[in-house]
Write a protein that holds these residues in place. Structure first.
Motif, PDB file in Angstrom:
ATOM      1  N   GLY A  68       0.807  -1.216   0.000  1.00 29.95           N
ATOM      2  CA  GLY A  68       0.000   0.000   0.000  1.00 29.95           C
ATOM      3  C   GLY A  68       0.839   1.263   0.000  1.00 29.95           C
ATOM      4  N   LEU A  69       1.942   1.252   0.736  1.00 26.78           N
ATOM      5  CA  LEU A  69       2.826   2.421   0.753  1.00 26.78           C
ATOM      6  C   LEU A  69       3.378   2.692  -0.643  1.00 26.78           C
ATOM      7  CD1 LEU A  69       4.800   1.798   4.071  1.00 26.78           C
ATOM      8  CD2 LEU A  69       3.160   3.626   3.632  1.00 26.78           C
ATOM      9  N   GLY A  70       3.860   1.622  -1.295  1.00 30.50           N
ATOM     10  CA  GLY A  70       4.373   1.788  -2.652  1.00 30.50           C
ATOM     11  C   GLY A  70       3.284   2.192  -3.623  1.00 30.50           C
ATOM     12  N   GLY A  71       2.124   1.566  -3.499  1.00 30.82           N
ATOM     13  CA  GLY A  71       1.014   1.877  -4.390  1.00 30.82           C
ATOM     14  C   GLY A  71       0.521   3.298  -4.247  1.00 30.82           C
ATOM     15  N   ALA A  72       0.465   3.802  -3.013  1.00 24.88           N
ATOM     16  CA  ALA A  72      -0.007   5.171  -2.776  1.00 24.88           C
ATOM     17  C   ALA A  72       0.921   6.180  -3.439  1.00 24.88           C
ATOM     18  CB  ALA A  72      -0.093   5.443  -1.280  1.00 24.88           C
ATOM     19  N   VAL A  73       2.217   5.979  -3.266  1.00 21.60           N
ATOM     20  CA  VAL A  73       3.186   6.870  -3.900  1.00 21.60           C
ATOM     21  C   VAL A  73       3.070   6.774  -5.425  1.00 21.60           C
ATOM     22  CG1 VAL A  73       5.653   7.280  -4.280  1.00 21.60           C
ATOM     23  CG2 VAL A  73       4.803   6.801  -1.983  1.00 21.60           C
ATOM     24  N   GLY A  74       2.957   5.550  -5.922  1.00 20.77           N
ATOM     25  CA  GLY A  74       2.872   5.348  -7.363  1.00 20.77           C
ATOM     26  C   GLY A  74       1.652   6.002  -7.980  1.00 20.77           C
ATOM     27  N   ILE A  75       0.488   5.752  -7.390  1.00 16.06           N
ATOM     28  CA  ILE A  75      -0.750   6.290  -7.958  1.00 16.06           C
ATOM     29  C   ILE A  75      -0.788   7.806  -7.886  1.00 16.06           C
ATOM     30  CG2 ILE A  75      -3.263   6.385  -7.688  1.00 16.06           C
ATOM     31  CD1 ILE A  75      -3.122   3.489  -6.723  1.00 16.06           C
ATOM     32  N   GLY A  76      -0.448   8.349  -6.710  1.00 19.44           N
ATOM     33  CA  GLY A  76      -0.495   9.798  -6.553  1.00 19.44           C
ATOM     34  C   GLY A  76       0.411  10.529  -7.526  1.00 19.44           C
ATOM     35  N   LEU A  77       1.654  10.068  -7.650  1.00 22.12           N
ATOM     36  CA  LEU A  77       2.602  10.730  -8.555  1.00 22.12           C
ATOM     37  C   LEU A  77       2.255  10.472 -10.014  1.00 22.12           C
ATOM     38  CD1 LEU A  77       6.007  10.153  -6.724  1.00 22.12           C
ATOM     39  CD2 LEU A  77       4.603  12.222  -6.797  1.00 22.12           C
ATOM     40  N   LEU A  78       1.732   9.271 -10.314  1.00 18.52           N
ATOM     41  CA  LEU A  78       1.335   8.998 -11.695  1.00 18.52           C
ATOM     42  C   LEU A  78       0.186   9.900 -12.112  1.00 18.52           C
ATOM     43  CD1 LEU A  78       1.557   7.319 -14.275  1.00 18.52           C
ATOM     44  CD2 LEU A  78      -0.072   5.706 -13.271  1.00 18.52           C
ATOM     45  N   TYR A  79      -0.824  10.038 -11.266  1.00 18.92           N
ATOM     46  CA  TYR A  79      -1.963  10.889 -11.601  1.00 18.92           C
ATOM     47  C   TYR A  79      -1.524  12.332 -11.807  1.00 18.92           C
ATOM     48  CZ  TYR A  79      -5.358   7.193 -10.572  1.00 18.92           C
ATOM     49  OH  TYR A  79      -6.109   6.039 -10.589  1.00 18.92           O
ATOM     50  N   ARG A  80      -0.597  12.797 -10.955  1.00 14.60           N
ATOM     51  CA  ARG A  80      -0.128  14.169 -11.113  1.00 14.60           C
ATOM     52  C   ARG A  80       0.645  14.328 -12.421  1.00 14.60           C
ATOM     53  NH1 ARG A  80       0.299  18.720  -8.454  1.00 14.60           N
ATOM     54  NH2 ARG A  80      -0.687  17.847  -6.610  1.00 14.60           N
ATOM     55  N   SER A  81       1.511  13.373 -12.730  1.00 12.95           N
ATOM     56  CA  SER A  81       2.294  13.474 -13.968  1.00 12.95           C
ATOM     57  C   SER A  81       1.415  13.311 -15.203  1.00 12.95           C
ATOM     58  CB  SER A  81       3.420  12.443 -13.973  1.00 12.95           C
ATOM     59  OG  SER A  81       2.928  11.133 -13.804  1.00 12.95           O
ATOM     60  N   LEU A  82       0.381  12.453 -15.105  1.00 11.31           N
ATOM     61  CA  LEU A  82      -0.549  12.306 -16.225  1.00 11.31           C
ATOM     62  C   LEU A  82      -1.360  13.577 -16.436  1.00 11.31           C
ATOM     63  CD1 LEU A  82      -1.923   8.681 -15.652  1.00 11.31           C
ATOM     64  CD2 LEU A  82      -0.391   9.435 -17.471  1.00 11.31           C
ATOM     65  N   ALA A  83      -1.678  14.264 -15.331  1.00 12.99           N
ATOM     66  CA  ALA A  83      -2.462  15.495 -15.427  1.00 12.99           C
ATOM     67  C   ALA A  83      -1.652  16.627 -16.042  1.00 12.99           C
ATOM     68  CB  ALA A  83      -2.952  15.905 -14.034  1.00 12.99           C
ATOM     69  N   GLU A  84      -0.347  16.668 -15.738  1.00 14.73           N
ATOM     70  CA  GLU A  84       0.484  17.774 -16.200  1.00 14.73           C
ATOM     71  C   GLU A  84       1.166  17.489 -17.536  1.00 14.73           C
ATOM     72  OE1 GLU A  84       3.240  19.003 -13.226  1.00 14.73           O
ATOM     73  OE2 GLU A  84       1.732  19.047 -11.619  1.00 14.73           O
ATOM     74  N   GLY A  85       1.368  16.219 -17.851  1.00 15.55           N
ATOM     75  CA  GLY A  85       2.091  15.865 -19.064  1.00 15.55           C
ATOM     76  C   GLY A  85       1.226  15.154 -20.078  1.00 15.55           C
ATOM     77  N   THR A  86       1.871  14.612 -21.096  1.00 18.72           N
ATOM     78  CA  THR A  86       1.187  13.861 -22.142  1.00 18.72           C
ATOM     79  C   THR A  86       1.070  12.406 -21.711  1.00 18.72           C
ATOM     80  OG1 THR A  86       2.158  15.328 -23.805  1.00 18.72           O
ATOM     81  CG2 THR A  86       1.233  13.253 -24.586  1.00 18.72           C
ATOM     82  N   MET A  87      -0.165  11.908 -21.629  1.00 18.74           N
ATOM     83  CA  MET A  87      -0.388  10.563 -21.108  1.00 18.74           C
ATOM     84  C   MET A  87       0.380   9.506 -21.889  1.00 18.74           C
ATOM     85  SD  MET A  87      -4.390  10.280 -20.039  1.00 18.74           S
ATOM     86  CE  MET A  87      -5.188  11.466 -18.952  1.00 18.74           C
ATOM     87  N   ALA A  88       0.372   9.625 -23.205  1.00 15.52           N
ATOM     88  CA  ALA A  88       1.003   8.618 -24.058  1.00 15.52           C
ATOM     89  C   ALA A  88       2.514   8.612 -23.908  1.00 15.52           C
ATOM     90  CB  ALA A  88       0.620   8.857 -25.521  1.00 15.52           C
ATOM     91  N   VAL A  89       3.081   9.638 -23.263  1.00 18.15           N
ATOM     92  CA  VAL A  89       4.520   9.706 -23.042  1.00 18.15           C
ATOM     93  C   VAL A  89       4.873   9.309 -21.610  1.00 18.15           C
ATOM     94  CG1 VAL A  89       6.515  11.257 -22.955  1.00 18.15           C
ATOM     95  CG2 VAL A  89       4.848  11.459 -24.811  1.00 18.15           C
ATOM     96  N   VAL A  90       4.108   9.833 -20.640  1.00 18.69           N
ATOM     97  CA  VAL A  90       4.380   9.575 -19.229  1.00 18.69           C
ATOM     98  C   VAL A  90       4.194   8.100 -18.888  1.00 18.69           C
ATOM     99  CG1 VAL A  90       3.572  10.004 -16.877  1.00 18.69           C
ATOM    100  CG2 VAL A  90       3.819  11.911 -18.479  1.00 18.69           C
ATOM    101  N   SER A  91       3.099   7.520 -19.358  1.00 18.05           N
ATOM    102  CA  SER A  91       2.747   6.160 -18.985  1.00 18.05           C
ATOM    103  C   SER A  91       3.816   5.121 -19.326  1.00 18.05           C
ATOM    104  CB  SER A  91       1.407   5.782 -19.635  1.00 18.05           C
ATOM    105  OG  SER A  91       0.906   4.583 -19.107  1.00 18.05           O
ATOM    106  N   PRO A  92       4.414   5.139 -20.531  1.00 20.34           N
ATOM    107  CA  PRO A  92       5.456   4.154 -20.850  1.00 20.34           C
ATOM    108  C   PRO A  92       6.699   4.278 -19.967  1.00 20.34           C
ATOM    109  CG  PRO A  92       4.577   5.094 -22.855  1.00 20.34           C
ATOM    110  CD  PRO A  92       4.050   5.924 -21.730  1.00 20.34           C
ATOM    111  N   VAL A  93       7.050   5.501 -19.556  1.00 19.90           N
ATOM    112  CA  VAL A  93       8.210   5.689 -18.686  1.00 19.90           C
ATOM    113  C   VAL A  93       7.965   5.000 -17.346  1.00 19.90           C
ATOM    114  CG1 VAL A  93       9.576   7.382 -17.407  1.00 19.90           C
ATOM    115  CG2 VAL A  93       8.937   7.829 -19.783  1.00 19.90           C
TER     116      VAL A  93
END
Length: 275
Positions: A68-93
């Motif tokens: 859960g600790l890893g998942g919380a960090v992952g989801i929160g930062l992924l959602y923020r990066s997806l919101a600010e960047g291009t999804m098709a670019v952020v997601s593969p990284v």
């Protein structure tokens, strides 16, 4: 069965990440994380009722909490990066990072890394550098790159921790995980963002993200308890294909040739890691 579960999880993760990323363009990302994780409890409850556990130990719950600790960090930062960047670019990284780390852990704990898998790790690094170096309006800035990479580390930690749980524990480790992700998401939302409740279309996207994400977690947890960590994590990391296609179709995102090459390399890396 293990491969089918992992691939099913990838499809669910892909749509969940698109939904969560789209919701985060309208709402605070940490808030989206907390609300979606809360709504996802409905799917978790269904999984617990349909597939009761044979035996649950404190170690299973403990590994779930770490996941859960890893998942919380992952989801929160992924959602923020997806919101600010291009999804098709952020997601593969994020996916390339998520896929590579468990493979390395497998090797460090006594597993063997095939030549193709080693090439896959190298290709993943090249893909990340290729995408990050693109100098366009949709360039992945150092800040977004750091968030995407850290999100990948968080998801890798989730996979590694869940793989340590027993098949007999069923989906109960995910209860331990949710006991961490929801309070942590709410706390970070209140501390770092302006509190806001999802309504209307925003609530629908948040709900979709939460239910799809938990559906993916159920499938991947079952796969991790039955199959090799490296293979399951890599197959589950195929989700950017779904996220990218959804972003191009719905948001009309456009990628440069360099970005397309980077995304393609990331997908090649994932395939090499599983062959």
């Amino acid at each position: 069965m293990t491969l089918a579960l992992a691939l099913g999880g990838a499809i669910f993760y892909g749509f969940a990440d698109f939904s969560g990323g789209y919701a985060s363009k309208r709402l605070p990302p940490w808030g989206v994380t907390a609300w979606s994780q809360t709504i996802g409890l409905a799917a978790l409850g269904g999984g617990l009722l349909l597939f009761p556990a044979d035996e649950v130990t404190s170690a299973d719950i403990g590994w779930g909490v770490l996941a859960g600790l890893g998942g919380a960090v992952g989801i929160g930062l992924l959602y923020r990066s997806l919101a600010e960047g291009t999804m098709a670019v952020v997601s593969p990284v994020t996916a390339a990072t998520t896929a590579a780390i468990p493979v390395v852990v497998d090797v460090a704990t006594g597993g063997r890394l095939s030549i193709l898998a080693a090439i896959g790790v190298a290709v993943a690094l090249v893909a990340i550098v290729t995408i990050a170096r693109e100098r366009s309006r949709q360039r992945l800035s150092p800040r977004l790159l750091a968030m995407a990479l850290t999100a990948g580390v968080g998801f890798a930690a989730f996979f590694i921790a869940i793989s340590q749980t027993t098949e007999a524990s069923g989906f109960w480790p995910l209860v331990g995980a949710r006991a961490v992700t929801i309070p942590l998401g709410l706390a970070l939302h209140r501390q770092l963002e302006r509190p806001a409740r999802p309504r209307g279309i925003g609530l629908r996207w948040v709900a979709a993200a939460g239910l799809l994400d938990m559906g993916a977690n159920l499938l991947v947890a079952a796969a991790l308890q039955r199959g090799p960590l490296g293979i399951v994590s890599v197959l589950s990391s195929l989700y950017p294909i779904v996220t990218a296609l959804a972003a191009v179709a719905v948001l009309r995102e456009r990628l440069s040739r360099t970005q397309l090459a980077g995304v393609a390399l990331a997908m090649v890396a994932v395939v090499l890691l599983v062959v």
